[in-house]
Design a protein around this motif. Structure first.
Motif, PDB file in Angstrom:
ATOM      1  N   LEU A 180      -6.954  43.506  50.794  1.00 46.62           N
ATOM      2  CA  LEU A 180      -8.178  43.791  50.056  1.00 46.62           C
ATOM      3  C   LEU A 180      -9.056  44.792  50.800  1.00 46.62           C
ATOM      4  O   LEU A 180      -9.021  44.871  52.023  1.00 46.62           O
ATOM      5  CB  LEU A 180      -8.969  42.509  49.814  1.00 46.62           C
ATOM      6  N   GLY A 181      -9.896  45.487  50.044  1.00 45.22           N
ATOM      7  CA  GLY A 181     -10.841  46.427  50.620  1.00 45.22           C
ATOM      8  C   GLY A 181     -12.138  45.749  51.029  1.00 45.22           C
ATOM      9  O   GLY A 181     -12.398  44.586  50.694  1.00 45.22           O
ATOM     10  N   ALA A 182     -12.966  46.493  51.735  1.00 41.24           N
ATOM     11  CA  ALA A 182     -14.215  45.956  52.276  1.00 41.24           C
ATOM     12  C   ALA A 182     -15.161  45.466  51.177  1.00 41.24           C
ATOM     13  O   ALA A 182     -15.829  44.442  51.346  1.00 41.24           O
ATOM     14  CB  ALA A 182     -14.900  47.007  53.137  1.00 41.24           C
ATOM     15  N   ARG A 183     -15.212  46.176  50.062  1.00 39.52           N
ATOM     16  CA  ARG A 183     -16.121  45.759  48.987  1.00 39.52           C
ATOM     17  C   ARG A 183     -15.740  44.391  48.436  1.00 39.52           C
ATOM     18  O   ARG A 183     -16.591  43.536  48.207  1.00 39.52           O
ATOM     19  CB  ARG A 183     -16.120  46.788  47.863  1.00 39.52           C
ATOM     20  N   ARG A 184     -14.480  44.187  48.199  1.00 45.56           N
ATOM     21  CA  ARG A 184     -14.017  42.907  47.661  1.00 45.56           C
ATOM     22  C   ARG A 184     -14.216  41.789  48.682  1.00 45.56           C
ATOM     23  O   ARG A 184     -14.621  40.676  48.327  1.00 45.56           O
ATOM     24  CB  ARG A 184     -12.552  43.034  47.265  1.00 45.56           C
TER      25      ARG A 184
ATOM     26  N   ALA B  87      -5.524  50.690  53.099  1.00 45.14           N
ATOM     27  CA  ALA B  87      -5.340  51.191  51.736  1.00 45.14           C
ATOM     28  C   ALA B  87      -4.052  52.006  51.635  1.00 45.14           C
ATOM     29  O   ALA B  87      -3.294  51.863  50.671  1.00 45.14           O
ATOM     30  CB  ALA B  87      -6.539  52.043  51.321  1.00 45.14           C
ATOM     31  N   GLN B  88      -3.797  52.834  52.629  1.00 43.02           N
ATOM     32  CA  GLN B  88      -2.569  53.643  52.628  1.00 43.02           C
ATOM     33  C   GLN B  88      -1.334  52.751  52.703  1.00 43.02           C
ATOM     34  O   GLN B  88      -0.346  52.977  52.010  1.00 43.02           O
ATOM     35  CB  GLN B  88      -2.577  54.632  53.803  1.00 43.02           C
TER      36      GLN B  88
ATOM     37  N   LEU C 125      -5.907  50.603  43.822  1.00 42.15           N
ATOM     38  CA  LEU C 125      -6.716  50.480  45.044  1.00 42.15           C
ATOM     39  C   LEU C 125      -8.139  50.012  44.738  1.00 42.15           C
ATOM     40  O   LEU C 125      -8.682  49.154  45.434  1.00 42.15           O
ATOM     41  CB  LEU C 125      -6.740  51.800  45.801  1.00 42.15           C
ATOM     42  N   VAL C 126      -8.742  50.558  43.704  1.00 36.70           N
ATOM     43  CA  VAL C 126     -10.119  50.188  43.361  1.00 36.70           C
ATOM     44  C   VAL C 126     -10.191  48.720  42.954  1.00 36.70           C
ATOM     45  O   VAL C 126     -11.138  48.012  43.326  1.00 36.70           O
ATOM     46  CB  VAL C 126     -10.674  51.121  42.258  1.00 36.70           C
ATOM     47  N   SER C 127      -9.183  48.231  42.244  1.00 37.34           N
ATOM     48  CA  SER C 127      -9.190  46.833  41.815  1.00 37.34           C
ATOM     49  C   SER C 127      -9.079  45.873  42.995  1.00 37.34           C
ATOM     50  O   SER C 127      -9.426  44.704  42.875  1.00 37.34           O
ATOM     51  CB  SER C 127      -8.059  46.563  40.824  1.00 37.34           C
TER      52      SER C 127
ATOM     53  N   SER D   3     -13.825  53.996  45.584  1.00 41.99           N
ATOM     54  CA  SER D   3     -13.144  54.930  44.675  1.00 41.99           C
ATOM     55  C   SER D   3     -12.916  56.291  45.326  1.00 41.99           C
ATOM     56  O   SER D   3     -11.871  56.908  45.103  1.00 41.99           O
ATOM     57  CB  SER D   3     -13.918  55.078  43.377  1.00 41.99           C
ATOM     58  N   ASP D   4     -13.858  56.752  46.144  1.00 45.15           N
ATOM     59  CA  ASP D   4     -13.638  58.042  46.804  1.00 45.15           C
ATOM     60  C   ASP D   4     -12.478  57.971  47.794  1.00 45.15           C
ATOM     61  O   ASP D   4     -11.695  58.919  47.917  1.00 45.15           O
ATOM     62  CB  ASP D   4     -14.913  58.551  47.481  1.00 45.15           C
ATOM     63  N   LEU D   5     -12.324  56.860  48.479  1.00 44.93           N
ATOM     64  CA  LEU D   5     -11.191  56.671  49.386  1.00 44.93           C
ATOM     65  C   LEU D   5      -9.890  56.623  48.593  1.00 44.93           C
ATOM     66  O   LEU D   5      -8.895  57.263  48.970  1.00 44.93           O
ATOM     67  CB  LEU D   5     -11.355  55.385  50.198  1.00 44.93           C
TER      68      LEU D   5
END
Length: 158
Positions: A81-85, A113-114, A139-141, A146-148
Protein backbone atom coordinates in the motif's frame (compact mmCIF):
# COMPACT_ATOMS: atom_id res chain seq x y z
CA UNK A 1 -18.74 -9.80 32.16
CA UNK A 2 -16.55 -9.20 35.20
CA UNK A 3 -13.23 -7.35 35.25
CA UNK A 4 -11.18 -10.55 35.37
CA UNK A 5 -12.85 -11.96 32.26
CA UNK A 6 -12.52 -8.62 30.52
CA UNK A 7 -8.78 -8.50 31.25
CA UNK A 8 -8.38 -12.09 30.07
CA UNK A 9 -10.15 -11.23 26.82
CA UNK A 10 -7.89 -8.19 26.29
CA UNK A 11 -4.72 -10.17 27.00
CA UNK A 12 -5.82 -12.94 24.65
CA UNK A 13 -6.34 -10.40 21.86
CA UNK A 14 -2.97 -8.75 22.55
CA UNK A 15 -1.25 -12.15 22.57
CA UNK A 16 -2.29 -12.68 18.97
CA UNK A 17 -1.15 -9.31 17.61
CA UNK A 18 -0.78 -5.64 18.49
CA UNK A 19 -4.01 -3.63 18.71
CA UNK A 20 -4.71 0.08 18.81
CA UNK A 21 -6.59 1.39 21.81
CA UNK A 22 -9.63 2.16 19.66
CA UNK A 23 -9.66 -1.31 18.12
CA UNK A 24 -9.25 -3.12 21.44
CA UNK A 25 -11.93 -0.96 23.06
CA UNK A 26 -14.32 -1.84 20.23
CA UNK A 27 -13.60 -5.57 20.63
CA UNK A 28 -14.05 -5.49 24.40
CA UNK A 29 -17.28 -3.51 24.22
CA UNK A 30 -18.59 -6.03 21.67
CA UNK A 31 -17.65 -8.87 24.03
CA UNK A 32 -19.49 -7.18 26.92
CA UNK A 33 -22.53 -6.72 24.67
CA UNK A 34 -22.50 -10.38 23.60
CA UNK A 35 -22.08 -11.60 27.19
CA UNK A 36 -25.08 -9.53 28.24
CA UNK A 37 -27.15 -10.87 25.35
CA UNK A 38 -26.26 -14.47 26.23
CA UNK A 39 -27.32 -13.81 29.82
CA UNK A 40 -30.45 -12.10 28.48
CA UNK A 41 -29.59 -8.91 30.33
CA UNK A 42 -28.93 -5.36 29.32
CA UNK A 43 -25.26 -4.36 29.32
CA UNK A 44 -24.14 -2.65 32.52
CA UNK A 45 -24.00 1.14 32.40
CA UNK A 46 -20.46 1.10 33.74
CA UNK A 47 -19.07 -1.09 30.91
CA UNK A 48 -17.51 1.87 29.05
CA UNK A 49 -15.63 3.25 32.06
CA UNK A 50 -14.54 -0.27 33.09
CA UNK A 51 -13.07 -0.89 29.63
CA UNK A 52 -11.36 2.52 29.70
CA UNK A 53 -9.80 1.78 33.10
CA UNK A 54 -8.60 -1.60 31.85
CA UNK A 55 -7.05 -0.04 28.73
CA UNK A 56 -5.36 2.63 30.87
CA UNK A 57 -3.90 -0.11 33.08
CA UNK A 58 -2.69 -2.11 30.07
CA UNK A 59 -1.01 0.99 28.64
CA UNK A 60 0.62 1.78 31.98
CA UNK A 61 2.00 -1.77 32.11
CA UNK A 62 3.32 -1.48 28.56
CA UNK A 63 1.07 -4.25 27.27
CA UNK A 64 -0.90 -1.92 24.99
CA UNK A 65 1.21 0.42 22.88
CA UNK A 66 -0.09 2.48 20.01
CA UNK A 67 3.48 3.07 18.78
CA UNK A 68 4.08 -0.69 18.53
CA UNK A 69 0.72 -1.11 16.81
CA UNK A 70 1.61 1.56 14.25
CA UNK A 71 5.04 0.05 13.56
CA UNK A 72 3.55 -3.41 13.20
CA UNK A 73 0.79 -2.18 10.91
CA UNK A 74 3.22 -0.25 8.72
CA UNK A 75 5.64 -3.17 8.54
CA UNK A 76 2.96 -5.60 7.36
CA UNK A 77 0.90 -3.33 5.09
CA UNK A 78 3.53 -1.03 3.55
CA UNK A 79 4.81 -3.48 0.90
CA UNK A 80 1.35 -3.48 -0.72
CA UNK A 81 0.00 0.00 0.00
CA UNK A 82 0.95 3.63 -0.50
CA UNK A 83 1.43 6.26 2.19
CA UNK A 84 -2.00 7.83 1.66
CA UNK A 85 -3.84 4.57 2.22
CA UNK A 86 -1.68 3.67 5.22
CA UNK A 87 -2.30 7.10 6.78
CA UNK A 88 -6.06 6.65 6.26
CA UNK A 89 -6.00 3.21 7.91
CA UNK A 90 -4.10 4.60 10.89
CA UNK A 91 -6.52 7.53 11.13
CA UNK A 92 -9.40 5.04 11.40
CA UNK A 93 -7.67 3.74 14.52
CA UNK A 94 -7.29 7.25 15.91
CA UNK A 95 -3.55 7.45 15.17
CA UNK A 96 -1.49 10.05 13.37
CA UNK A 97 1.41 8.60 11.36
CA UNK A 98 4.76 9.46 12.92
CA UNK A 99 8.10 8.04 13.90
CA UNK A 100 10.91 6.27 12.17
CA UNK A 101 8.69 3.60 10.60
CA UNK A 102 6.53 6.27 8.95
CA UNK A 103 9.59 8.11 7.64
CA UNK A 104 10.82 4.82 6.15
CA UNK A 105 7.44 4.30 4.45
CA UNK A 106 7.60 7.76 2.89
CA UNK A 107 11.23 7.33 1.83
CA UNK A 108 10.54 4.05 0.01
CA UNK A 109 7.28 5.08 -1.64
CA UNK A 110 8.60 5.08 -5.22
CA UNK A 111 10.48 1.79 -4.84
CA UNK A 112 7.45 0.04 -3.35
CA UNK A 113 5.17 1.37 -6.09
CA UNK A 114 7.61 0.25 -8.79
CA UNK A 115 7.87 -3.21 -7.22
CA UNK A 116 4.06 -3.55 -7.14
CA UNK A 117 3.77 -2.35 -10.72
CA UNK A 118 6.38 -4.85 -11.92
CA UNK A 119 4.88 -7.70 -9.92
CA UNK A 120 1.38 -7.07 -11.26
CA UNK A 121 2.13 -6.18 -14.87
CA UNK A 122 5.66 -7.40 -15.52
CA UNK A 123 8.37 -5.51 -17.36
CA UNK A 124 6.64 -4.78 -20.69
CA UNK A 125 5.47 -1.18 -21.08
CA UNK A 126 1.77 -0.37 -21.48
CA UNK A 127 0.58 -1.30 -24.96
CA UNK A 128 -2.08 1.41 -25.31
CA UNK A 129 -3.84 4.22 -23.44
CA UNK A 130 -6.30 1.80 -21.84
CA UNK A 131 -3.46 -0.30 -20.38
CA UNK A 132 -1.69 2.88 -19.28
CA UNK A 133 -4.80 4.07 -17.42
CA UNK A 134 -5.30 0.64 -15.86
CA UNK A 135 -1.78 0.68 -14.41
CA UNK A 136 -2.20 4.19 -13.03
CA UNK A 137 -5.55 3.25 -11.43
CA UNK A 138 -3.94 0.16 -9.92
CA UNK A 139 -1.35 2.25 -8.07
CA UNK A 140 -3.75 5.03 -7.08
CA UNK A 141 -6.27 2.52 -5.71
CA UNK A 142 -3.56 1.23 -3.39
CA UNK A 143 -2.88 4.66 -1.95
CA UNK A 144 0.03 5.90 -4.01
CA UNK A 145 0.01 9.53 -5.13
CA UNK A 146 -1.36 10.06 -8.64
CA UNK A 147 1.67 12.06 -9.76
CA UNK A 148 3.96 9.23 -8.63
CA UNK A 149 1.78 6.67 -10.42
CA UNK A 150 1.82 8.71 -13.64
CA UNK A 151 5.58 9.20 -13.45
CA UNK A 152 6.27 5.49 -12.88
CA UNK A 153 3.92 4.26 -15.60
CA UNK A 154 5.28 6.84 -18.07
CA UNK A 155 8.79 5.70 -17.17
CA UNK A 156 7.97 2.15 -18.32
CA UNK A 157 6.60 3.46 -21.62
CA UNK A 158 8.77 3.50 -24.72
Amino acid sequence: MDDKALRARALAALALREHSRVELCRKLMRAVQRAAERAQETPADDAGPRVDRLLDALQAQGLLSEQRYMESRLRTRAPRLGARRLAAELAQQGLAPSGEAWEQVQATEAERAQALLTKRFGEPPPVDERDFARRVRFLVSRGFASDLALRLVKGTRR
